[in-house]
Each structure stands twice: as C-alpha cells, then as structure tokens.
Design a protein around this motif. Structure first.
Motif, PDB file in Angstrom:
ATOM      1  N   UNK A  38       0.793  -1.223   0.000  1.00  0.00           N
ATOM      2  CA  UNK A  38       0.000   0.000   0.000  1.00  0.00           C
ATOM      3  C   UNK A  38       0.831   1.281   0.000  1.00  0.00           C
ATOM      4  N   UNK A  39       2.137   1.180   0.274  1.00  0.00           N
ATOM      5  CA  UNK A  39       2.989   2.370   0.248  1.00  0.00           C
ATOM      6  C   UNK A  39       4.451   1.942   0.164  1.00  0.00           C
ATOM      7  N   UNK A  40       5.316   2.915  -0.039  1.00  0.00           N
ATOM      8  CA  UNK A  40       6.738   2.626  -0.210  1.00  0.00           C
ATOM      9  C   UNK A  40       7.378   1.979   0.995  1.00  0.00           C
ATOM     10  N   UNK A  41       6.999   2.399   2.196  1.00  0.00           N
ATOM     11  CA  UNK A  41       7.602   1.817   3.395  1.00  0.00           C
ATOM     12  C   UNK A  41       7.256   0.337   3.519  1.00  0.00           C
ATOM     13  N   UNK A  42       5.971   0.001   3.299  1.00  0.00           N
ATOM     14  CA  UNK A  42       5.560  -1.417   3.325  1.00  0.00           C
ATOM     15  C   UNK A  42       6.385  -2.231   2.334  1.00  0.00           C
ATOM     16  N   UNK A  43       6.576  -1.679   1.159  1.00  0.00           N
ATOM     17  CA  UNK A  43       7.312  -2.396   0.116  1.00  0.00           C
ATOM     18  C   UNK A  43       8.770  -2.586   0.501  1.00  0.00           C
ATOM     19  N   UNK A  64       2.522   7.872   3.891  1.00  0.00           N
ATOM     20  CA  UNK A  64       3.586   7.169   4.610  1.00  0.00           C
ATOM     21  C   UNK A  64       4.916   7.324   3.879  1.00  0.00           C
ATOM     22  N   UNK A  65       5.068   6.720   2.685  1.00  0.00           N
ATOM     23  CA  UNK A  65       6.257   6.925   1.860  1.00  0.00           C
ATOM     24  C   UNK A  65       5.805   6.951   0.408  1.00  0.00           C
ATOM     25  N   UNK A  66       6.043   8.079  -0.262  1.00  0.00           N
ATOM     26  CA  UNK A  66       5.593   8.209  -1.648  1.00  0.00           C
ATOM     27  C   UNK A  66       6.531   7.474  -2.608  1.00  0.00           C
ATOM     28  N   UNK A  67       6.161   7.479  -3.864  1.00  0.00           N
ATOM     29  CA  UNK A  67       6.924   6.751  -4.868  1.00  0.00           C
ATOM     30  C   UNK A  67       8.334   7.271  -5.068  1.00  0.00           C
TER      31      UNK A  67
END
Length: 121
Positions: A38-43, A64-67
C-alpha cells in the motif's frame, strides 16, 4: 507462441486498494505472481522476504512513503539496481531518474500488459 511468464513476482505499490486488486486480477489471470503493497515503506520492509521482482509498478502519490522516496531507497540496494520500475501515476510527465517508464493513470489494460510482456517474460 508467447513466452511463459517469469517465475519472479511483479511488485505493485499503490495506496488505492481498488487499483491494487484490479491490477492483481489482470496480472494473475495472465499467469503472473503479484505482490501488493500500500505504500513505499511497506514495500521496502517486505523486500528482504520476497523473491526479487521482475518489475515494480509504482504509484507516486501515496501516504507514509511516496513513490519518489521509495525509488531513491530502492535504487540504493545493490540487488535491485537492475529491476525495472514503471511509474503508474497521473501526476508526472517524465519518469524521474531510476525509473524505466511511465504508465499514466487511468491506463488501458493493453498498455499494462505490453509493459509486463516487455519486462517479465
């Protein structure tokens, strides 16, 4: 005859659950393994636990953390230097450094599948 899909997953990072699910359905129907975040941090947190993806489909505007922040961190990890990143966004006209392409939202399924065919077969 088309080549079989890569055994490596496609990482889809998008904060919109409807988009994530729609992309997952299309790509799984086409024979691909898909990992959704769902966001950059999760990834970023999931990367050590995943098989290296054949492609990352990355939304740019996320909480949270954008692309852009994800892309900066992702490109600093040596194992991921060669993994193609395609931006899926309505907000950018040219991909920033570190991205290999842009898929404007809303996108046509044929355009998505052409990108997948290019990078994950």
């Amino acid at each position: 005859m088309t080549e079989p899909p890569s055994s490596r997953p496609i990482l889809v990072i998008d904060d919109d659950p409807d988009i994530r699910e729609a992309v997952r359905e299309v790509l799984e129907f086409d024979g691909h393994e898909v990992v959704l975040k769902a966001n950059g941090r999760e990834a970023l947190e999931a990367l050590p636990h995943l098989t290296q993806p054949c492609l990352v489909l990355l939304d740019m505007m996320m909480p949270v953390m954008d692309g852009a922040a994800f892309l900066q961190h992702f490109r600093r990890i040596p194992d991921y230097n060669t993994v193609p990143v395609i931006l899926c966004t309505a907000s950018i006209h040219a991909p920033p450094p570190g991205a290999q392409g842009l898929l404007g939202k809303p996108f046509e399924l044929d355009a998505l599948l052409a990108i997948i065919q290019e990078h994950c077969h």
